[in-house]
Write a protein that holds these residues in place. Structure first.
Motif, PDB file in Angstrom:
ATOM      1  N   GLY A  64       0.820  -1.211   0.000  1.00 32.33           N
ATOM      2  CA  GLY A  64       0.000   0.000   0.000  1.00 32.33           C
ATOM      3  C   GLY A  64       0.845   1.249   0.000  1.00 32.33           C
ATOM      4  N   ALA A  65       1.962   1.192   0.794  1.00 34.17           N
ATOM      5  CA  ALA A  65       2.844   2.359   0.840  1.00 34.17           C
ATOM      6  C   ALA A  65       3.458   2.623  -0.522  1.00 34.17           C
ATOM      7  CB  ALA A  65       3.939   2.130   1.885  1.00 34.17           C
ATOM      8  N   GLN A  66       3.833   1.537  -1.243  1.00 36.03           N
ATOM      9  CA  GLN A  66       4.408   1.713  -2.563  1.00 36.03           C
ATOM     10  C   GLN A  66       3.407   2.368  -3.506  1.00 36.03           C
ATOM     11  OE1 GLN A  66       5.776  -2.124  -3.763  1.00 36.03           O
ATOM     12  NE2 GLN A  66       7.621  -2.037  -2.520  1.00 36.03           N
ATOM     13  N   GLN A  67       2.153   1.978  -3.400  1.00 38.68           N
ATOM     14  CA  GLN A  67       1.138   2.521  -4.285  1.00 38.68           C
ATOM     15  C   GLN A  67       0.777   3.962  -3.951  1.00 38.68           C
ATOM     16  OE1 GLN A  67      -2.266  -0.070  -4.480  1.00 38.68           O
ATOM     17  NE2 GLN A  67      -1.071  -1.829  -5.151  1.00 38.68           N
ATOM     18  N   ALA A  68       1.207   4.455  -2.770  1.00 37.46           N
ATOM     19  CA  ALA A  68       0.856   5.809  -2.373  1.00 37.46           C
ATOM     20  C   ALA A  68       1.714   6.856  -3.060  1.00 37.46           C
ATOM     21  CB  ALA A  68       0.971   5.958  -0.862  1.00 37.46           C
ATOM     22  N   THR A  69       2.779   6.429  -3.754  1.00 36.77           N
ATOM     23  CA  THR A  69       3.634   7.375  -4.457  1.00 36.77           C
ATOM     24  C   THR A  69       3.841   6.911  -5.899  1.00 36.77           C
ATOM     25  OG1 THR A  69       5.669   6.241  -3.790  1.00 36.77           O
ATOM     26  CG2 THR A  69       4.855   7.993  -2.339  1.00 36.77           C
ATOM     27  N   PHE A  70       4.308   7.838  -6.736  1.00 35.49           N
ATOM     28  CA  PHE A  70       4.727   7.484  -8.077  1.00 35.49           C
ATOM     29  C   PHE A  70       6.094   8.103  -8.317  1.00 35.49           C
ATOM     30  CE2 PHE A  70       2.807  11.661  -8.702  1.00 35.49           C
ATOM     31  CZ  PHE A  70       3.637  12.272  -9.639  1.00 35.49           C
TER      32      PHE A  70
ATOM     33  N   SER B  12      -5.031   9.443 -20.174  1.00 38.55           N
ATOM     34  CA  SER B  12      -4.844   8.897 -18.827  1.00 38.55           C
ATOM     35  C   SER B  12      -6.100   9.117 -18.001  1.00 38.55           C
ATOM     36  CB  SER B  12      -3.658   9.586 -18.144  1.00 38.55           C
ATOM     37  OG  SER B  12      -3.527   9.184 -16.793  1.00 38.55           O
ATOM     38  N   LYS B  13      -6.285   8.259 -17.008  1.00 39.05           N
ATOM     39  CA  LYS B  13      -7.364   8.442 -16.041  1.00 39.05           C
ATOM     40  C   LYS B  13      -6.856   8.977 -14.707  1.00 39.05           C
ATOM     41  CE  LYS B  13     -11.186   7.000 -18.080  1.00 39.05           C
ATOM     42  NZ  LYS B  13     -12.398   7.864 -18.196  1.00 39.05           N
ATOM     43  N   ASP B  14      -5.523   8.986 -14.513  1.00 40.72           N
ATOM     44  CA  ASP B  14      -5.006   9.318 -13.185  1.00 40.72           C
ATOM     45  C   ASP B  14      -3.787  10.238 -13.208  1.00 40.72           C
ATOM     46  OD1 ASP B  14      -2.994   7.666 -14.113  1.00 40.72           O
ATOM     47  OD2 ASP B  14      -3.376   6.042 -12.691  1.00 40.72           O
ATOM     48  N   LEU B  15      -3.420  10.782 -14.362  1.00 45.29           N
ATOM     49  CA  LEU B  15      -2.289  11.699 -14.529  1.00 45.29           C
ATOM     50  C   LEU B  15      -0.922  11.028 -14.416  1.00 45.29           C
ATOM     51  CD1 LEU B  15      -3.528  14.853 -12.571  1.00 45.29           C
ATOM     52  CD2 LEU B  15      -3.044  14.737 -15.019  1.00 45.29           C
ATOM     53  N   VAL B  16      -0.883   9.756 -14.066  1.00 50.31           N
ATOM     54  CA  VAL B  16       0.385   9.054 -13.869  1.00 50.31           C
ATOM     55  C   VAL B  16       0.597   7.967 -14.920  1.00 50.31           C
ATOM     56  CG1 VAL B  16       1.650   7.526 -12.282  1.00 50.31           C
ATOM     57  CG2 VAL B  16       0.493   9.569 -11.409  1.00 50.31           C
ATOM     58  N   ASN B  17      -0.435   7.214 -15.228  1.00 50.38           N
ATOM     59  CA  ASN B  17      -0.352   6.145 -16.213  1.00 50.38           C
ATOM     60  C   ASN B  17      -0.955   6.625 -17.527  1.00 50.38           C
ATOM     61  OD1 ASN B  17       0.639   3.858 -14.456  1.00 50.38           O
ATOM     62  ND2 ASN B  17      -1.216   4.431 -13.340  1.00 50.38           N
ATOM     63  N   TRP B  18      -0.112   6.717 -18.551  1.00 52.48           N
ATOM     64  CA  TRP B  18      -0.509   7.282 -19.831  1.00 52.48           C
ATOM     65  C   TRP B  18      -0.332   6.247 -20.935  1.00 52.48           C
ATOM     66  CZ3 TRP B  18      -2.467  12.213 -20.288  1.00 52.48           C
ATOM     67  CH2 TRP B  18      -2.325  13.055 -19.171  1.00 52.48           C
TER      68      TRP B  18
ATOM     69  N   GLY C 131      -5.930   4.650  -4.272  1.00 53.14           N
ATOM     70  CA  GLY C 131      -6.294   3.377  -4.879  1.00 53.14           C
ATOM     71  C   GLY C 131      -5.686   3.120  -6.239  1.00 53.14           C
ATOM     72  N   MET C 132      -4.840   4.020  -6.727  1.00 56.61           N
ATOM     73  CA  MET C 132      -4.202   3.848  -8.022  1.00 56.61           C
ATOM     74  C   MET C 132      -2.726   3.499  -7.822  1.00 56.61           C
ATOM     75  SD  MET C 132      -6.807   4.502  -9.930  1.00 56.61           S
ATOM     76  CE  MET C 132      -6.130   4.644 -11.587  1.00 56.61           C
ATOM     77  N   ALA C 133      -2.172   2.741  -8.754  1.00 58.20           N
ATOM     78  CA  ALA C 133      -0.768   2.363  -8.694  1.00 58.20           C
ATOM     79  C   ALA C 133      -0.105   2.663 -10.031  1.00 58.20           C
ATOM     80  CB  ALA C 133      -0.617   0.876  -8.357  1.00 58.20           C
ATOM     81  N   GLN C 134       1.150   3.061  -9.993  1.00 57.64           N
ATOM     82  CA  GLN C 134       1.880   3.336 -11.214  1.00 57.64           C
ATOM     83  C   GLN C 134       2.297   2.031 -11.887  1.00 57.64           C
ATOM     84  OE1 GLN C 134       5.582   5.506 -10.704  1.00 57.64           O
ATOM     85  NE2 GLN C 134       5.387   6.431 -12.734  1.00 57.64           N
ATOM     86  N   GLN C 135       2.032   1.933 -13.182  1.00 54.60           N
ATOM     87  CA  GLN C 135       2.421   0.762 -13.949  1.00 54.60           C
ATOM     88  C   GLN C 135       3.877   0.904 -14.403  1.00 54.60           C
ATOM     89  OE1 GLN C 135       0.263  -1.872 -14.199  1.00 54.60           O
ATOM     90  NE2 GLN C 135      -0.934  -0.564 -12.825  1.00 54.60           N
ATOM     91  N   PRO C 136       4.578  -0.220 -14.573  1.00 50.16           N
ATOM     92  CA  PRO C 136       5.972  -0.132 -15.024  1.00 50.16           C
ATOM     93  C   PRO C 136       6.052   0.297 -16.485  1.00 50.16           C
ATOM     94  CG  PRO C 136       5.256  -2.416 -14.946  1.00 50.16           C
ATOM     95  CD  PRO C 136       4.150  -1.609 -14.335  1.00 50.16           C
TER      96      PRO C 136
END
Length: 512
Positions: free
Chosen positions: A19-25, A64-70, A320-325
């Motif tokens: 969860g902590a990992q998913q809290a940042t990008f 993108s839906k979350d500004l991080v994963n495009w 609830g969002m996570a950055q994809q590799p």
């Protein structure tokens, strides 16, 4: 029982860690070279594009839906707008009343002067219809931005070479349809300190109009780009510069940063999508899109939540969002059209591309005065990667893999007759670096380039795809292929008689 409790505790800690990992990008949010990004939100979906410079198609378009994963979904233009010559810089998206506008910079065909054009679409994904230039003022106009204020539209831009005056940010009211200037230009800010001034975002919050803009050097190894802010209670100014400028600059992993657009989340938070050169070997990936949250402080000035030194790691904008590799690229050429990731250097060659029977056929002719061939390229997204392809035919030309800066600065590892040759072109001068000798009549011939720290480091070929012969330790650096505002791109290459083509079975770019 104690072991069960320990296992349960370990499981809980693992979940908490995830969860902590998913809290940042981690920036960049769009890997690879795409300078001067612009972003808009339409309902709950974000769209971004940026400079394509001398690469076609023109202005890559991401969603993108979350500004991080495009994900790249296409380009603003598949065909070059009729009024333009080259240098497709600094687009700016704008959405109003169900219509999307793209204001963009290009050199005018008739005289090579940079001006601002406009195109429209009924949805952000396009297709876009070009309406020609909207700003043809002075002897240069670049970096458009459009502000809607009290129902009226204003366009701002960077103006220079007007006369002996410094660079200025100018603005002008435009027509309600967004397609014409509708008044006389006026000055927002003047670059009296000769710091540079461009890439502005103009917005109104409360009683103030703010201009977030970039200063210092934009491009190349010496870039020291940074972000500044000014404000006024009057749209036309005068604008007061913040005494603490710059409000965002490089340091540590980030060499320089700037030229962006502010967008909002549905709950009103503000995020600035800009570009940055990273430090060290990552510099040679070019100007990559970075996301930083920006807020209005108690002092009624804009500040970045992470402080004035740009940081690669940031809190995720949405829970609830996570950055994809960053994914590897593989194309087996079975689609009915070319994937949007492919690009070519349009000033130097006109590619002829055909997809058929699980093969890509690459031909074309160089333009007058060009001594090298046609390159079909990808944006590198990691400093360490491997390119691989298979050639299915032998033609009268030279075909293979390339790391391509421009028509005078490129590296080619390719098959010519029954030899695999490695050639470097530096400032138009050709140097043969390696020859495999005779390899016989085997087909297909497999080719591989290993890139380490953005420098081509090892070159292999195989006649069966399993046993590879390799050449290493050649004097080629990433700086050999660098252009002022662009970095080299890996891809496929053909050089030979017009009407013939190289036949490729697949292309893989595997990141490490």
């Amino acid at each position: 029982m104690q072991m069960k409790h320990l296992l349960l505790l370990a499981s809980l800690l693992t979940c908490m860690g995830a969860g902590a990992q998913q809290a940042t990008f981690r920036n960049p949010v769009i890997a690879g070279d795409m300078a001067d990004p612009t972003v808009i939100r339409v309902d709950n979906t974000y769209y971004a594009t940026g400079t394509s410079s001398e690469w076609a198609p023109y202005y890559p378009l991401f969603r993108s839906k979350d500004l991080v994963n495009w994900r790249q979904i296409g380009h603003l233009f598949e065909q070059q707008p009729a009024w333009t010559r080259s240098s497709f810089w600094a687009p700016e998206l704008f959405h109003r009343n169900g219509k999307t506008y793209a204001y963009y910079t290009a050199r005018r065909k008739t005289d090579g002067t940079s001006y601002i054009g406009v195109a429209t679409a009924d949805k952000p994904e396009g297709p876009y219809t070009d309406h020609g230039p909207i700003v043809e003022y002075g002897t240069e106009a670049i970096d458009a931005f459009v502000l809607e204020d009290a129902g009226e539209l204003y366009i701002s831009w960077k103006a220079y070479r007007l006369d002996p005056r410094p660079i200025e940010l100018l603005a002008c009211k435009i027509s309600d349809d967004g397609l014409r200037m509708a008044g006389e230009p006026f000055t927002l800010l003047r670059d009296d300190k000769r710091q540079g001034m461009e890439g502005q975002h103009w917005l109104k919050i409360g009683d103030y109009y703010y201009i977030v803009y970039s200063i210092n050097g934009c491009c190349g190894p010496g870039s020291d780009y940074a972000v500044a802010v000014a404000r006024s209670k009057n749209l036309r100014g005068p604008y007061e510069r913040y005494a603490g400028n710059p409000i965002l600059h490089g340091g540590g992993d980030v060499q320089s940063i700037g030229h962006g657009t502010v967008t909002t989340t549905p709950d009103g938070r503000m995020f600035y999508l800009c570009h940055a050169y990273l430090a060290g070997e990552n510099f040679f990936l070019g100007r990559q899109p970075m996301l930083q949250e920006i807020v209005l402080g108690d002092d009624l000035w804009l500040h970045f939540t992470g402080g004035e030194t740009a940081s690669l790691t940031q809190p995720m904008p949405f829970a609830g969002m996570a950055q994809q590799p960053v994914f590897d690229f593989a194309d087996d050429f079975t689609a009915d059209r070319l994937r949007p990731e492919w690009t070519w250097n349009y000033p130097y060659a006109t590619p002829e591309i055909e997809l058929a029977d699980g093969r890509l056929y690459l031909g074309g002719r160089p333009k007058e005065g060009v001594k090298t061939g046609t390159a079909l390229c990808l944006r590198a997204v990691s400093p360490d990667y491997t390119l691989e392809t298979a050639l299915s035919d032998r033609n009268a030309g030279w075909s293979g893999l390339t790391v391509y800066g421009d028509a005078a600065n490129l590296l080619v590892w390719g098959l010519q007759g029954d030899e695999v040759l490695l050639k470097l072109y530096k400032d138009g001068r050709e140097t043969l670096l390696s020859s495999s000798g005779q390899i016989g009549s085997h087909l297909p011939v497999y080719l591989r380039i290993e890139v380490r720290g953005n420098a081509p480091a090892a070159f292999g070929y195989s006649t069966d795809g399993h046993a590879w012969k390799q050449v290493e330790n050649l004097p080629v650096g990433a700086e050999d292929l660098l252009q002022w505002d662009r970095v080299a791109r890996p891809g496929l290459y053909y050089q030979g008689p017009e009407g013939q083509a190289a036949e490729f079975e697949y292309m893989r770019m595997t990141n490490r």
